[in-house]
Design an enzyme around this catalytic site. Structure first.
Site, short mmCIF file in Angstrom:
data_model
loop_
_atom_site.label_atom_id
_atom_site.label_comp_id
_atom_site.label_asym_id
_atom_site.label_seq_id
_atom_site.Cartn_x
_atom_site.Cartn_y
_atom_site.Cartn_z
N HIS A 33 0.96 -1.36 0.02
CA HIS A 33 -0.05 -0.03 0.09
C HIS A 33 0.92 1.27 0.10
O HIS A 33 0.35 2.33 -0.76
CB HIS A 33 -1.04 0.17 1.42
CG HIS A 33 -1.90 -1.07 1.37
ND1 HIS A 33 -2.03 -1.95 2.56
CD2 HIS A 33 -2.71 -1.61 0.47
CE1 HIS A 33 -3.16 -2.61 2.22
NE2 HIS A 33 -3.55 -2.36 1.05
N ARG B 233 -2.31 -6.06 -8.48
CA ARG B 233 -1.18 -6.94 -8.01
C ARG B 233 -1.17 -8.00 -9.23
O ARG B 233 -0.09 -8.34 -9.77
CB ARG B 233 -1.52 -7.75 -6.80
CG ARG B 233 -1.04 -6.86 -5.71
CD ARG B 233 -1.54 -7.32 -4.54
NE ARG B 233 -2.99 -7.09 -4.43
CZ ARG B 233 -3.84 -7.20 -3.32
NH1 ARG B 233 -3.31 -7.26 -2.34
NH2 ARG B 233 -5.03 -6.88 -3.43
N SER C 191 -2.80 -7.59 2.80
CA SER C 191 -3.12 -7.57 4.22
C SER C 191 -3.41 -8.91 4.61
O SER C 191 -3.18 -9.51 5.96
CB SER C 191 -4.43 -6.59 4.48
OG SER C 191 -3.91 -5.34 4.09
N LYS D 173 -15.34 -7.11 4.33
CA LYS D 173 -14.41 -8.32 4.64
C LYS D 173 -14.03 -8.54 6.23
O LYS D 173 -13.32 -9.28 6.50
CB LYS D 173 -12.92 -7.69 3.98
CG LYS D 173 -12.90 -7.63 2.64
CD LYS D 173 -11.34 -6.97 2.21
CE LYS D 173 -11.17 -6.87 0.69
NZ LYS D 173 -10.02 -5.98 0.34
P1 ADP Z 1 -5.87 -5.94 0.56
O1 ADP Z 1 -6.34 -6.46 -0.98
O2 ADP Z 1 -4.32 -6.28 0.63
O3 ADP Z 1 -6.89 -6.69 1.51
P2 ADP Z 1 -6.95 -3.40 0.56
O4 ADP Z 1 -8.55 -3.62 0.42
O5 ADP Z 1 -6.75 -2.40 1.69
O6 ADP Z 1 -5.86 -4.32 0.58
O7 ADP Z 1 -6.45 -2.57 -0.93
C1 ADP Z 1 -6.53 -1.32 -1.19
C2 ADP Z 1 -5.84 -0.94 -2.47
O8 ADP Z 1 -4.55 -1.20 -2.40
C3 ADP Z 1 -6.48 -1.86 -3.54
O9 ADP Z 1 -6.54 -1.03 -4.63
C4 ADP Z 1 -5.52 -2.96 -3.55
O10 ADP Z 1 -5.59 -3.57 -5.05
C5 ADP Z 1 -4.35 -2.30 -3.50
N1 ADP Z 1 -3.06 -3.02 -3.01
C6 ADP Z 1 -3.07 -3.94 -1.82
N2 ADP Z 1 -1.93 -4.57 -1.91
C7 ADP Z 1 -0.96 -4.04 -2.70
C8 ADP Z 1 0.26 -4.38 -3.31
N3 ADP Z 1 1.00 -5.18 -2.72
N4 ADP Z 1 0.57 -3.77 -4.59
C9 ADP Z 1 -0.34 -3.07 -4.99
N5 ADP Z 1 -1.48 -2.60 -4.65
C10 ADP Z 1 -1.93 -3.15 -3.73
#
Ligand code: ADP
Length: 162
Positions: free
Chosen positions: A17, A90, A128, A41
């Site tokens: 992030h 990703r 996460s 979630k």
């Molecule tokens: P997660 O999918 O890890 O539970 P979130 O729902 O908090 O995370 O995701 C928020 C944003 O961050 C989304 O657009 C998700 O695709 C992006 N994101 C999460 N992890 C990464 C990563 N390792 N690299 C690039 N973008 C990411």
């Protein structure tokens, strides 16, 4: 002034992030990191904890606003008078859902763009949920999350057995 919103559940924030945040901030006049409160979630960390983690991770970036929202993202975007939504991608598996959300939001407000940023190859495996799984089993999360929140994450799992 171009205002961008980077939304997510950040349960907890990871270095993946933060990589997106550090790149996005260079493209926008103002970046708002928006933490979704009541995500389907079922977050492990409370909204206060998730916002607190981001504040700690971004303490050297007073220019970045950290906020939280519930309900529709597009309503938050309108409230903030933002122009764009930033999303990280990703893998192909992220694409279908993100395409649907981007088209839905475009339909709700044609003036708002969704901008996709490709993951840094070093973090393409990082989510996460992977961090939570490691922490739940007392695995090593060094390098996956910012140093200043690492102990609090591990402590939470130790204490609550969640
Ligand atoms: P997660 O999918 O890890 O539970 P979130 O729902 O908090 O995370 O995701 C928020 C944003 O961050 C989304 O657009 C998700 O695709 C992006 N994101 C999460 N992890 C990464 C990563 N390792 N690299 C690039 N973008 C990411």
């Amino acid at each position: 002034m171009k205002i961008c919103v980077y939304p997510g559940s950040f349960d907890p924030v990871t270095n993946g992030h933060l990589d997106i945040i550090n790149r996005a901030v260079k493209l926008c006049d103002k970046l708002i990191v928006a933490v979704l409160i009541n995500t389907s979630k079922n977050p492990v960390f409370t909204i206060e904890e998730r916002v607190g983690f981001l504040k700690c991770a971004l303490k050297d970036h007073p220019d970045i606003e950290i906020d939280s929202f519930s309900g529709l993202l597009i309503d938050f975007i309108k409230e903030k008078k933002a122009n764009a939504i930033i999303k990280g991608l990703r893998a192909v598996s992220d694409f279908e859902y993100e395409l649907q959300m981007a088209l839905l939001n475009k339909n709700l407000d044609p003036d708002v763009e969704t901008l996709f940023m490709m993951t840094n190859i070093n973090y393409s495996f990082l989510s996460s949920s992977a961090v939570r799984e490691l922490a739940r089993h007392s695995g090593n999360i060094d390098g996956f999350v910012p140093e200043c929140i690492k102990d609090e994450i591990l402590k939470k799992f130790k204490k609550a057995g969640v």
